[in-house]
Each structure stands twice: as C-alpha cells, then as structure tokens.
Scaffold this active site. Sequence first.
Site, PDB file in Angstrom:
ATOM      1  CE  LYS A 174      -1.481   2.913   2.887  1.00  0.00           C
ATOM      2  NZ  LYS A 174      -1.488   4.050   2.077  1.00  0.00           N
ATOM      3  CD  GLU A 249      13.593   1.262   8.757  1.00  0.00           C
ATOM      4  OE1 GLU A 249      14.145   2.219   9.260  1.00  0.00           O
ATOM      5  OE2 GLU A 249      14.218   0.092   8.872  1.00  0.00           O
ATOM      6  CB  CYS A 282      13.417   9.959   8.130  1.00  0.00           C
ATOM      7  SG  CYS A 282      14.022   8.372   6.909  1.00  0.00           S
ATOM      8  CD  GLU A 382      10.582  13.147  10.896  1.00  0.00           C
ATOM      9  OE1 GLU A 382       9.508  12.826  10.935  1.00  0.00           O
ATOM     10  OE2 GLU A 382      11.806  12.732  10.370  1.00  0.00           O
TER      11      GLU A 382
HETATM   12  P1  NAD Z   1       2.283   9.046   7.562  1.00  0.00           P
HETATM   13  O1  NAD Z   1       3.141   8.367   8.482  1.00  0.00           O
HETATM   14  O2  NAD Z   1       0.959   9.376   7.784  1.00  0.00           O
HETATM   15  O3  NAD Z   1       1.998   8.379   6.142  1.00  0.00           O
HETATM   16  C1  NAD Z   1       3.069   7.197   5.601  1.00  0.00           C
HETATM   17  C2  NAD Z   1       2.148   5.859   5.192  1.00  0.00           C
HETATM   18  O4  NAD Z   1       1.346   5.366   6.221  1.00  0.00           O
HETATM   19  C3  NAD Z   1       1.209   6.362   4.049  1.00  0.00           C
HETATM   20  O5  NAD Z   1       1.073   5.212   3.003  1.00  0.00           O
HETATM   21  C4  NAD Z   1      -0.019   6.377   4.543  1.00  0.00           C
HETATM   22  O6  NAD Z   1      -1.376   6.092   3.956  1.00  0.00           O
HETATM   23  C5  NAD Z   1       0.112   5.253   5.871  1.00  0.00           C
HETATM   24  N1  NAD Z   1      -0.611   5.455   7.054  1.00  0.00           N
HETATM   25  C6  NAD Z   1      -0.966   6.721   7.754  1.00  0.00           C
HETATM   26  N2  NAD Z   1      -1.703   6.527   8.816  1.00  0.00           N
HETATM   27  C7  NAD Z   1      -1.737   5.113   8.796  1.00  0.00           C
HETATM   28  C8  NAD Z   1      -2.650   4.204   9.754  1.00  0.00           C
HETATM   29  N3  NAD Z   1      -3.099   4.684  10.975  1.00  0.00           N
HETATM   30  N4  NAD Z   1      -2.318   2.780   9.611  1.00  0.00           N
HETATM   31  C9  NAD Z   1      -1.833   2.267   8.346  1.00  0.00           C
HETATM   32  N5  NAD Z   1      -1.315   3.093   7.630  1.00  0.00           N
HETATM   33  C10 NAD Z   1      -1.154   4.517   7.848  1.00  0.00           C
HETATM   34  O7  NAD Z   1       2.976  10.200   7.067  1.00  0.00           O
HETATM   35  P2  NAD Z   1       2.570  11.609   6.368  1.00  0.00           P
HETATM   36  O8  NAD Z   1       1.233  12.168   6.844  1.00  0.00           O
HETATM   37  O9  NAD Z   1       2.381  11.553   4.879  1.00  0.00           O
HETATM   38  O10 NAD Z   1       3.730  12.662   6.631  1.00  0.00           O
HETATM   39  C11 NAD Z   1       3.787  13.175   7.931  1.00  0.00           C
HETATM   40  C12 NAD Z   1       5.023  13.186   8.877  1.00  0.00           C
HETATM   41  O11 NAD Z   1       5.457  11.831   8.775  1.00  0.00           O
HETATM   42  C13 NAD Z   1       5.959  14.133   8.180  1.00  0.00           C
HETATM   43  O12 NAD Z   1       6.140  15.346   8.690  1.00  0.00           O
HETATM   44  C14 NAD Z   1       7.340  13.340   8.593  1.00  0.00           C
HETATM   45  O13 NAD Z   1       7.847  13.887   9.928  1.00  0.00           O
HETATM   46  C15 NAD Z   1       6.689  11.991   8.548  1.00  0.00           C
HETATM   47  N6  NAD Z   1       7.213  10.936   7.577  1.00  0.00           N
HETATM   48  C16 NAD Z   1       8.241  10.348   7.948  1.00  0.00           C
HETATM   49  C17 NAD Z   1       9.090   9.510   6.872  1.00  0.00           C
HETATM   50  C18 NAD Z   1      10.106   8.865   7.086  1.00  0.00           C
HETATM   51  O14 NAD Z   1      10.769   8.200   6.320  1.00  0.00           O
HETATM   52  N7  NAD Z   1      10.420   8.297   8.166  1.00  0.00           N
HETATM   53  C19 NAD Z   1       8.246   9.616   5.816  1.00  0.00           C
HETATM   54  C20 NAD Z   1       7.192  10.262   5.379  1.00  0.00           C
HETATM   55  C21 NAD Z   1       6.585  11.033   6.481  1.00  0.00           C
END
Ligand code: NAD
Length: 479
Positions: A174, A249, A282, A382
């Site tokens: 996904k 991660e 990240c 972050e």
């Molecule tokens: P997010 O964590 O919400 O999204 C990442 C993935 O997780 C997406 O595929 C999303 O659909 C999925 N997801 C979100 N909530 C979920 C849940 N409850 N259960 C299962 N899957 C879920 O990230 P975002 O909202 O796109 O970004 C917000 C913050 O996340 C950024 O500001 C950053 O700090 C962090 N981020 C970190 C990384 C990293 O590589 N560590 C990558 C993206 C975002």
Amino acid sequence: MLDKRQFYINGVWVDPAHPNDHEVIDPATEDACAVISLGAQADTDAAVAAAKAALPGWMATSPEDRIAALERVYAAYKTRTEDLAKAISTEMGAPIALASTSQVGAGLSHLKNFIAAAKAFEWEKPLNADTPDTLIRHEAVGVCALITPWNWPMNQVTLKVGAALVAGNTMVLKPSEESPLDAMIFAEIMDAADLPPGVFNLVNGDGAGVGSQLSSHPDVDMVSFTGSTRAGIAISKAAAESLKRVHLELGGKGANLVFADADEKAVKRGVLHMMNNSGQSCNAPSRMMVEASRYDAAVEEAAATANKVQVGPPSEDGRHIGPVVNATQWSKIQDLIQKGIDEGARLVAGGTGRPDGLNKGFYVRPTVFADVTNDMTIAREEIFGPVLSIMKFETEEEAVAVANDTPYGLTNYVQSTDVDRRHRLARQLRSGMVEMNGQSRGAGAPFGGMKASGNGREGGSWGIHDFVEVKAVSGWASE
Ligand code: NAD
C-alpha cells in the site's frame, strides 16, 4: 489527467470494489495530475486472500529460483527508470535530476544489493560444526503488508519488496496516497518479471482505510512500515490484537556534530544535505551543533549557503530544490518556522512565505536558525522541510548529551579530523546509523533506527533478516 483507478491483485489489474476517487496533486502547480481509487475492505481482503493463496507455493521455491525472480525484477526496473523518475517528480515534487539519479537510483541499488545478499545468505545451516543434527532454517514470515511513504518512494518500496520477495514471502503493497503513480509503474515492473499470481499485490488507499485494514487483518503475518511516528504507533496498536510482527522505520531528528577541527567543507556539506529533497528525509541532519570556537563563522557560512540554494519547478533540469509534497506539509513547516521565531531562535536565512517569484506551488524558503536551544520546538520536532537549526556546544561531553537528548535515534553525523574522537562518538551516539566526514554507508549496509525512529533494519542481508523466521530442526542428520 491520468486515470489510475485500478489495483494489481492476483496477477491482474482489477477495478475497485467500490469506486472512491482520490486526486493526486502535483505540488508544483497545486492541480490534480491523476485520479486513483482508495481501496475498501473488500479490495484489501481480495489482495490479502491472493497473497495467502500464493504463499505455500512461493515459500516452497528454492532460494535460487527466488534470486532469479529478483534478477528479472531488477532487469525490468532498468527499462522503466525514465517513467519512474517522471512519476516521482510530478507527484511529490523532486526535481527531475534528483528523481532520475538519487530517487530512482536508490531503488536500483537496493535490488542489486538484495541479489548479492541473497546469494551469500545462509538459508539453511547446521547449528555449528559439532551439532550437524540441528539445522537452522530461515524461512518466510508469510503474508506481508508493506506500507510506504511519499518522500523517497522507490527507495522505500524496493527496500521492502526486494527483501520480502527473495525471502519467500507474499505481499500486499500500500503505497502512500500522495505518491501512488510510481508504485503503480513498479507493479507493472513486477508484472513483467513473471511472478506467480498473488505473490505481489498492490492496493491504493489511505491510512485510515487500507492502511489500518492491513494492520489489523487476521491473515497478514507481518507489517513493514515506513513513515511518521504517529502512524507507526497506530499500526503497532492495530497489529497487537493479532500479534503480528511489526517492523518500523520512523522519523528522525539527526544531530550533525561539527568540531573545530572539522574539514573546511563540513558546514556547507551539512546545509546542503539538510536542504536535499526539500528537507523531506527522515535521516536529515536537522540539528547542526557547532563547537564554540567555530560557531560564528559556521552560522555565517550556513546562512550564505542556504541563500544560494535555488528553489524551482521540478520539471526543470538543475540542482535546485522543488516544492514540499502537499498543502498540509507546507502549512506545518510555516507554523514551525514561525514557532522558531516566537521561541527566540535567530533567523539567519529564509523565513515564512514562498520564495520570491513563486506564487503558486508548495515552495518553502531554505531556512536557517542560529542560537537554537535543544528545548525549542524546532529542535525537538521533525519539521520535514528545508529548515536547519544551529546550536553551540563547548565540550564533547555536552555535544553527545544534547545529540542524544531526543526521542529519535535514526542517523547522527560527526565532522572531525580526530580519529580517536570519531571512534569514541561512534560508540556513544544513540542512533542506528552514524555517518562521519561526509562518507555515506557502504552498499548493503543496514538502514534503521533506535528509540522513536523504529526497530527495523532495511537493505542487504539485514533487510532479508527482517523478513525471515528462524526455525531450529533437530534430528536432521540422524538415521
Ligand atoms: P504518514 O506516516 O501519515 O504516511 C505514511 C504512510 O502510512 C502512508 O502510506 C499512509 O497512508 C500510511 N498511514 C498513515 N496512517 C496510517 C495508519 N493509521 N495505519 C496504517 N497506515 C497509515 O506520513 P505523512 O502524513 O504522509 O507525513 C507526516 C509526517 O510523517 C512528516 O512530517 C514526517 O515527519 C513523517 N514522515 C516520515 C517519513 C520517514 O521516512 N521516516 C516518511 C514520510 C513522512
């Protein structure tokens, strides 16, 4: 506008069970560039059922057969690099040069490293030379849900799919709803690699829908997730009920310790690293900590470097940075820059608002704060944008204490020409990775964090270890 409303389930592209349109926004124009469908429970169930049905057959294949399959994926990926780069650039805003080289290239090198690691991996071995009767087997965990973010999309997809596949797992990917287009090209790559139906499946969706359906699904054995700490916690809770294995991660707040004896390019290198990919990494070195005797010069140099960073459209060739991914991230970054000002940090480059000449698109000014203290919001949260915080330290002990004073533990950085000091710090810094003097990690080195940065290790043989169960078999050699 591209119509991409299908899912890849059981070796074919299928229509969603219940149409639920979602527009993919080009962050450079703020206009929709494609429409996808967000999956429903029925789509998730169909993909998981396909992966479950394919599992016994795929688990039973030999490592050699699975390595050959991964080699076909690698060959197919090579033929689609241009398409992948264009998709990444359009949907998440990476400048086309960065998308073509680092973004798409990362996927290629991960697949290559997994092929090498799988060839060297001891899938079966005796416990030790004295006990040939006890066999240690590494075998697939089972049906894996792979949930990925938008910031380095092909990097994260290949780190999960490559390892899961070669270890004998079947999977449902996904991708982020922000960056589904490159993942759909990746599904075409998997299709071209001629895998048995159901080994690889893709369902688009958001976190609240398909993401949480996969995390709580009784037929999913493992979730591998990259993204925010917030979502990592939600996934861990959802997975607890069925005792799934969860590998995470998550975010980071890396310290970059610049000592007075650091090489002359250390400060510039740290600023450019922070700004790369518009700060959406990240492992970004977001807290630059500088030894007192070099502090004033470093602040001046950092501001000058940030002021020279060009911001512009992703479609244009060049070494500029693009917009950030979406309106939510843009607003969050603006709020945090304002908070830095309000809490008393000294703004020395950038600031709130769009860069001059850019009136549309989620563009952020490359920003540097000096005189930051570790209790300020900008030092603790972050930001995920092109915003650097600079702090001063007096002693090595103080630098280590402040670097470790964060909930995160992904990557820390050290700039010093004193090899004894570097060796001391390598042991004392609490993070999954420590990068020194601008040297990047070797091919196949593990990527992952400690504390709130997660518990997984991705890439190379460590990445494969994340996707295997270890089985001890006694009576193996006896009559
Ligand atoms: P997010 O964590 O919400 O999204 C990442 C993935 O997780 C997406 O595929 C999303 O659909 C999925 N997801 C979100 N909530 C979920 C849940 N409850 N259960 C299962 N899957 C879920 O990230 P975002 O909202 O796109 O970004 C917000 C913050 O996340 C950024 O500001 C950053 O700090 C962090 N981020 C970190 C990384 C990293 O590589 N560590 C990558 C993206 C975002």
